[in-house]
Design a protein around this motif. Structure first.
Motif, PDB file in Angstrom:
ATOM      1  N   LEU A 163      50.954  35.008  37.045  1.00 27.59           N
ATOM      2  CA  LEU A 163      51.798  35.755  37.982  1.00 27.59           C
ATOM      3  C   LEU A 163      52.439  34.833  39.019  1.00 27.59           C
ATOM      4  O   LEU A 163      53.153  35.297  39.899  1.00 27.59           O
ATOM      5  CB  LEU A 163      50.982  36.852  38.675  1.00 27.59           C
ATOM      6  N   ASP A 220      45.641  31.174  48.140  1.00 32.54           N
ATOM      7  CA  ASP A 220      46.224  32.387  47.558  1.00 32.54           C
ATOM      8  C   ASP A 220      45.329  32.971  46.479  1.00 32.54           C
ATOM      9  O   ASP A 220      45.135  34.196  46.423  1.00 32.54           O
ATOM     10  CB  ASP A 220      47.624  32.097  47.009  1.00 32.54           C
ATOM     11  N   PHE A 221      44.752  32.108  45.614  1.00 30.63           N
ATOM     12  CA  PHE A 221      43.784  32.600  44.629  1.00 30.63           C
ATOM     13  C   PHE A 221      42.622  33.276  45.353  1.00 30.63           C
ATOM     14  O   PHE A 221      42.206  34.378  45.003  1.00 30.63           O
ATOM     15  CB  PHE A 221      43.223  31.455  43.774  1.00 30.63           C
ATOM     16  N   ARG A 222      42.090  32.604  46.369  1.00 33.74           N
ATOM     17  CA  ARG A 222      40.940  33.117  47.119  1.00 33.74           C
ATOM     18  C   ARG A 222      41.256  34.479  47.728  1.00 33.74           C
ATOM     19  O   ARG A 222      40.475  35.432  47.607  1.00 33.74           O
ATOM     20  CB  ARG A 222      40.557  32.115  48.220  1.00 33.74           C
ATOM     21  N   ASP A 223      42.404  34.582  48.378  1.00 34.55           N
ATOM     22  CA  ASP A 223      42.746  35.821  49.081  1.00 34.55           C
ATOM     23  C   ASP A 223      43.042  36.973  48.132  1.00 34.55           C
ATOM     24  O   ASP A 223      42.588  38.097  48.352  1.00 34.55           O
ATOM     25  CB  ASP A 223      43.946  35.587  50.006  1.00 34.55           C
ATOM     26  N   VAL A 224      43.791  36.713  47.076  1.00 33.85           N
ATOM     27  CA  VAL A 224      44.153  37.778  46.130  1.00 33.85           C
ATOM     28  C   VAL A 224      42.925  38.278  45.375  1.00 33.85           C
ATOM     29  O   VAL A 224      42.766  39.477  45.160  1.00 33.85           O
ATOM     30  CB  VAL A 224      45.240  37.286  45.144  1.00 33.85           C
ATOM     31  N   LEU A 225      42.065  37.343  44.957  1.00 30.01           N
ATOM     32  CA  LEU A 225      40.909  37.710  44.138  1.00 30.01           C
ATOM     33  C   LEU A 225      39.692  38.109  44.954  1.00 30.01           C
ATOM     34  O   LEU A 225      38.776  38.740  44.422  1.00 30.01           O
ATOM     35  CB  LEU A 225      40.536  36.549  43.208  1.00 30.01           C
ATOM     36  N   GLY A 226      39.633  37.716  46.218  1.00 29.31           N
ATOM     37  CA  GLY A 226      38.440  37.991  47.021  1.00 29.31           C
ATOM     38  C   GLY A 226      37.238  37.200  46.515  1.00 29.31           C
ATOM     39  O   GLY A 226      36.105  37.657  46.589  1.00 29.31           O
ATOM     40  N   THR A 247      50.710  32.397  41.050  1.00 24.70           N
ATOM     41  CA  THR A 247      49.840  31.848  42.086  1.00 24.70           C
ATOM     42  C   THR A 247      49.487  30.412  41.729  1.00 24.70           C
ATOM     43  O   THR A 247      49.159  30.117  40.582  1.00 24.70           O
ATOM     44  CB  THR A 247      48.546  32.687  42.209  1.00 24.70           C
ATOM     45  N   ARG A 287      45.066  35.163  35.088  1.00 21.84           N
ATOM     46  CA  ARG A 287      46.023  36.253  35.334  1.00 21.84           C
ATOM     47  C   ARG A 287      46.901  35.912  36.532  1.00 21.84           C
ATOM     48  O   ARG A 287      48.126  36.010  36.471  1.00 21.84           O
ATOM     49  CB  ARG A 287      45.278  37.563  35.598  1.00 21.84           C
ATOM     50  N   GLU A 288      46.265  35.481  37.621  1.00 18.67           N
ATOM     51  CA  GLU A 288      47.026  35.157  38.825  1.00 18.67           C
ATOM     52  C   GLU A 288      47.940  33.958  38.612  1.00 18.67           C
ATOM     53  O   GLU A 288      49.065  33.935  39.109  1.00 18.67           O
ATOM     54  CB  GLU A 288      46.082  34.923  40.007  1.00 18.67           C
ATOM     55  N   TRP A 328      35.876  35.563  36.217  1.00 18.71           N
ATOM     56  CA  TRP A 328      36.683  34.863  37.219  1.00 18.71           C
ATOM     57  C   TRP A 328      37.728  33.978  36.550  1.00 18.71           C
ATOM     58  O   TRP A 328      38.859  33.877  37.019  1.00 18.71           O
ATOM     59  CB  TRP A 328      35.804  34.041  38.162  1.00 18.71           C
TER      60      TRP A 328
END
Length: 157
Positions: A34, A41-47, A36, A30-31, A24
């Motif tokens: 990019l 946004d972290f939560r949504d992109v990474l699930g 983030t 990584r995000e 994680w």
């Protein structure tokens, strides 16, 4: 002879892994690279589950990889977003090396990730380079132990 200093591993790889911890952390990094910055946004992109994300972001701030900055959208409460510190930014090369290794050894069907020089557009890769700028094959690179002590190989198990 002890291979630890004040409770910390002598090996810089082991010390880095103490901070980076798990997948994680790398995916959050990584995000962040990019662009983030916001929790949602972290939560949504990474699930990722919110409690895990909260724990990882807190640990990354404490480790000096990210910094919190307050912001407030009009009509909403104050929140924090997360930005890379110089230490977090320096991990870009580590992420690129992992990505490059993954593209070769666990490739995706769509082909490798393209990494380019931002200004020239030229393709780039991660490699060993001497102080004079000569590229060195990995097979010709050796790691020297820390002077005066043995490596912390027990930390790698």
């Amino acid at each position: 002879m002890s291979t630890r200093t004040a409770g910390r591993p002598n090996c810089s790889i082991a010390r880095a892994l103490d901070l980076l911890r798990d997948r994680w952390t790398f995916l959050i990094l990584r995000e962040a690279h990019l662009g983030t910055t916001r929790f949602a946004d972290f939560r949504d992109v990474l699930g990722i589950a919110p409690n895990i994300l909260t724990n990882r972001l807190t640990a990354m701030v404490e480790a000096g990889l990210l910094e919190r900055r307050e912001y407030r959208a009009e009509g909403e409460r104050t929140r924090c977003d997360y930005h890379l510190t110089p230490a977090g930014d320096d991990l870009k090369i580590v992420l690129a090396a992992l990505q490059q290794w993954g593209d070769v050894h666990v490739p995706r069907d769509q082909g490798p990730t393209v990494v380019r020089h931002a200004k020239s557009g030229e393709l780039v890769d991660v490699s060993f380079t001497t102080e004079s700028g000569t590229r060195v094959p990995a097979a010709e690179v050796s790691f020297d132990p820390v002077p005066g002590s043995t490596a912390d190989r027990s930390d790698w198990r």
